[in-house]
Design an enzyme around this catalytic site. Sequence first.
Site, PDB file in Angstrom:
ATOM      1  N   HIS A   1       9.813   0.412  -4.229  1.00 12.12           N
ATOM      2  CA  HIS A   1       9.992  -0.710  -5.152  1.00 12.12           C
ATOM      3  C   HIS A   1      11.440  -1.205  -5.106  1.00 12.12           C
ATOM      4  O   HIS A   1      12.374  -0.414  -4.954  1.00 12.12           O
ATOM      5  CB  HIS A   1       9.689  -0.283  -6.590  1.00 12.12           C
ATOM      6  CG  HIS A   1       8.234  -0.035  -6.864  1.00 12.12           C
ATOM      7  ND1 HIS A   1       7.229  -0.305  -5.969  1.00 12.12           N
ATOM      8  CD2 HIS A   1       7.614   0.478  -7.975  1.00 12.12           C
ATOM      9  CE1 HIS A   1       6.063   0.016  -6.503  1.00 12.12           C
ATOM     10  NE2 HIS A   1       6.275   0.491  -7.717  1.00 12.12           N
TER      11      HIS A   1
ATOM     12  N   ARG B   1       4.183   9.052 -22.861  1.00  8.00           N
ATOM     13  CA  ARG B   1       5.578   8.630 -22.670  1.00  8.00           C
ATOM     14  C   ARG B   1       6.263   8.188 -23.954  1.00  8.00           C
ATOM     15  O   ARG B   1       7.436   8.479 -24.164  1.00  8.00           O
ATOM     16  CB  ARG B   1       5.643   7.504 -21.632  1.00  8.00           C
ATOM     17  CG  ARG B   1       5.371   7.966 -20.212  1.00  8.00           C
ATOM     18  CD  ARG B   1       5.339   6.793 -19.261  1.00  8.00           C
ATOM     19  NE  ARG B   1       4.954   7.213 -17.920  1.00  8.00           N
ATOM     20  CZ  ARG B   1       4.448   6.394 -17.010  1.00  8.00           C
ATOM     21  NH1 ARG B   1       4.270   5.119 -17.301  1.00  8.00           N
ATOM     22  NH2 ARG B   1       4.112   6.851 -15.822  1.00  8.00           N
TER      23      ARG B   1
ATOM     24  N   THR C   1      -5.674  15.532  -4.653  1.00 11.28           N
ATOM     25  CA  THR C   1      -6.128  14.815  -3.456  1.00 11.28           C
ATOM     26  C   THR C   1      -5.623  13.379  -3.383  1.00 11.28           C
ATOM     27  O   THR C   1      -5.861  12.687  -2.396  1.00 11.28           O
ATOM     28  CB  THR C   1      -7.669  14.811  -3.387  1.00 11.28           C
ATOM     29  OG1 THR C   1      -8.184  14.195  -4.572  1.00 11.28           O
ATOM     30  CG2 THR C   1      -8.209  16.229  -3.279  1.00 11.28           C
TER      31      THR C   1
ATOM     32  N   LYS D   1       6.559  -1.332 -20.503  1.00  6.79           N
ATOM     33  CA  LYS D   1       6.907   0.059 -20.193  1.00  6.79           C
ATOM     34  C   LYS D   1       8.391   0.159 -19.841  1.00  6.79           C
ATOM     35  O   LYS D   1       9.095   1.058 -20.309  1.00  6.79           O
ATOM     36  CB  LYS D   1       6.067   0.583 -19.025  1.00  6.79           C
ATOM     37  CG  LYS D   1       4.623   0.890 -19.342  1.00  6.79           C
ATOM     38  CD  LYS D   1       3.880   1.284 -18.064  1.00  6.79           C
ATOM     39  CE  LYS D   1       2.397   1.430 -18.294  1.00  6.79           C
ATOM     40  NZ  LYS D   1       1.657   1.725 -17.031  1.00  6.79           N
TER      41      LYS D   1
ATOM     42  N   SER E   1       1.479   0.129  -2.661  1.00  5.47           N
ATOM     43  CA  SER E   1       1.077   1.531  -2.851  1.00  5.47           C
ATOM     44  C   SER E   1       1.157   1.943  -4.309  1.00  5.47           C
ATOM     45  O   SER E   1       0.569   2.946  -4.716  1.00  5.47           O
ATOM     46  CB  SER E   1       1.928   2.470  -1.994  1.00  5.47           C
ATOM     47  OG  SER E   1       3.307   2.236  -2.200  1.00  5.47           O
ATOM     48  N   GLY E   2       1.868   1.136  -5.129  1.00  3.04           N
ATOM     49  CA  GLY E   2       1.861   1.382  -6.563  1.00  3.04           C
ATOM     50  C   GLY E   2       0.489   1.198  -7.170  1.00  3.04           C
ATOM     51  O   GLY E   2       0.206   1.689  -8.264  1.00  3.04           O
TER      52      GLY E   2
ATOM     53  N   ARG F   1     -15.862  14.729  -7.735  1.00  4.11           N
ATOM     54  CA  ARG F   1     -16.080  14.051  -6.460  1.00  4.11           C
ATOM     55  C   ARG F   1     -15.261  14.676  -5.329  1.00  4.11           C
ATOM     56  O   ARG F   1     -15.702  14.736  -4.180  1.00  4.11           O
ATOM     57  CB  ARG F   1     -15.728  12.568  -6.609  1.00  4.11           C
ATOM     58  CG  ARG F   1     -16.036  11.721  -5.386  1.00  4.11           C
ATOM     59  CD  ARG F   1     -15.666  10.259  -5.599  1.00  4.11           C
ATOM     60  NE  ARG F   1     -14.224  10.074  -5.688  1.00  4.11           N
ATOM     61  CZ  ARG F   1     -13.581   9.763  -6.820  1.00  4.11           C
ATOM     62  NH1 ARG F   1     -14.241   9.630  -7.949  1.00  4.11           N
ATOM     63  NH2 ARG F   1     -12.274   9.581  -6.820  1.00  4.11           N
ATOM     64  N   SER F   2     -14.068  15.143  -5.651  1.00  2.26           N
ATOM     65  CA  SER F   2     -13.175  15.691  -4.620  1.00  2.26           C
ATOM     66  C   SER F   2     -13.245  17.213  -4.517  1.00  2.26           C
ATOM     67  O   SER F   2     -12.644  17.801  -3.612  1.00  2.26           O
ATOM     68  CB  SER F   2     -11.733  15.279  -4.910  1.00  2.26           C
ATOM     69  OG  SER F   2     -11.599  13.873  -4.859  1.00  2.26           O
TER      70      SER F   2
ATOM     71  N   CYS G   1       7.417   4.540 -12.725  1.00  2.48           N
ATOM     72  CA  CYS G   1       8.208   4.570 -11.490  1.00  2.48           C
ATOM     73  C   CYS G   1       9.339   3.544 -11.499  1.00  2.48           C
ATOM     74  O   CYS G   1      10.469   3.854 -11.102  1.00  2.48           O
ATOM     75  CB  CYS G   1       7.298   4.367 -10.278  1.00  2.48           C
ATOM     76  SG  CYS G   1       6.241   2.896 -10.378  1.00  2.48           S
TER      77      CYS G   1
ATOM     78  N   ARG H   1       4.193  -7.961  -7.925  1.00  2.00           N
ATOM     79  CA  ARG H   1       3.651  -7.216  -6.789  1.00  2.00           C
ATOM     80  C   ARG H   1       3.952  -7.988  -5.510  1.00  2.00           C
ATOM     81  O   ARG H   1       3.736  -9.221  -5.447  1.00  2.00           O
ATOM     82  CB  ARG H   1       2.145  -7.026  -6.947  1.00  2.00           C
ATOM     83  CG  ARG H   1       1.543  -6.070  -5.918  1.00  2.00           C
ATOM     84  CD  ARG H   1       1.919  -4.634  -6.186  1.00  2.00           C
ATOM     85  NE  ARG H   1       1.244  -4.103  -7.365  1.00  2.00           N
ATOM     86  CZ  ARG H   1       1.538  -2.933  -7.922  1.00  2.00           C
ATOM     87  NH1 ARG H   1       2.499  -2.172  -7.403  1.00  2.00           N
ATOM     88  NH2 ARG H   1       0.887  -2.504  -8.985  1.00  2.00           N
TER      89      ARG H   1
END
Length: 343
Positions: free
Chosen positions: A248, A99, A12, A219, A158-159, A40-41, A128, A241
């Site tokens: 990006h 990772r 979701t 990262k 949106s990241g 919850r979803s 990303c 940001r």
Amino acid sequence: MKKYNVAILGATGAVGAEFLKLIEERNFPFGELRLLASKRSAGKQIDFMGKTYTVEEATYDSFAGIDIALFAGGSISKDFAPHAVKAGAVVIDNSSAFRMDPEVPLVVPEVNPQAILKHKGIIANPNCSTIIMVMALKPIYELAKIKRIIVSTYQAVSGAGKEGIDELDAQVLAHSAGQEMVANILPSASAARHYPIAFNLIPQIDVFCDNLYTKEEMKMVNETKKIMEDEDMRITATTIRVPVYRSHSESVNIELEKDVELDVMRAALAQFPGVTLQDEPEKQEYPMPLYTSEKDDVYVGRLRRDESCEKSYNMWVVGDQIRKGAALNTLQIAETMIKNGWI
């Protein structure tokens, strides 16, 4: 064509929704599709390809009969992945949990597909920003070894999830109405202090480490070395940001072991799968996040020599972090396994 039973954990959320969009767009050969989310979803209904699916609460038993489990990311990955593997599924995970695990391959299919063969049930999807950068690095690395990378990222709100987008919207409206801009999300919801992102830049993504870099910056350093299989590569990153909704951008400076002509570099980038070269400064043609959103490729432009350092070059790299930086790369890993008979 053989069909595979697929589960999506986090169905979701933004990445989960992108999974569904891409499965339909790319005609992914799925049989059963199981949509999983938090309690919850659970119960939410999602219409997909002419059928209505009911989202189920994820439990340890949710993966029976599943061939491929696509994990959208988050802290639950570490908890659920071993149970999915035990049930016989191959997990492709978007979180940071696995990772840097030496037993788990970290894969960008265009860059290091052979790493998939090392999996023991779990394959990690990189950060990303790392994915977007290594897509531009790989064709150059094949021309000459990269000795050093200096990267600064300009990362969309949106990241930080839907909440980041909503907060940017609310702050723009508040500023336009002469009201105070309220900040509760960025640089991260758990941070002690929050700052407006509208009309602003925030030089912090994730928490600070002991070395004064953020986790996001480290990262990029550590994941790039693992993907490129080059621990000698020197990398420094600054992640920022910016008030952009999606996609990006990265300013990347590289030092090579030998000189490479720009035309040769441009040709290598233009021919590399998943990269679009957009580099015509005389026409003001260069990548921008507004125009790379919803696109599969990573776009590269502003390619030029670094006149301050020999055998060094600058480039501007832009890519949709929800698409190639998350959902698409994950699905491409699954497609690569299917194409090569690795599953």
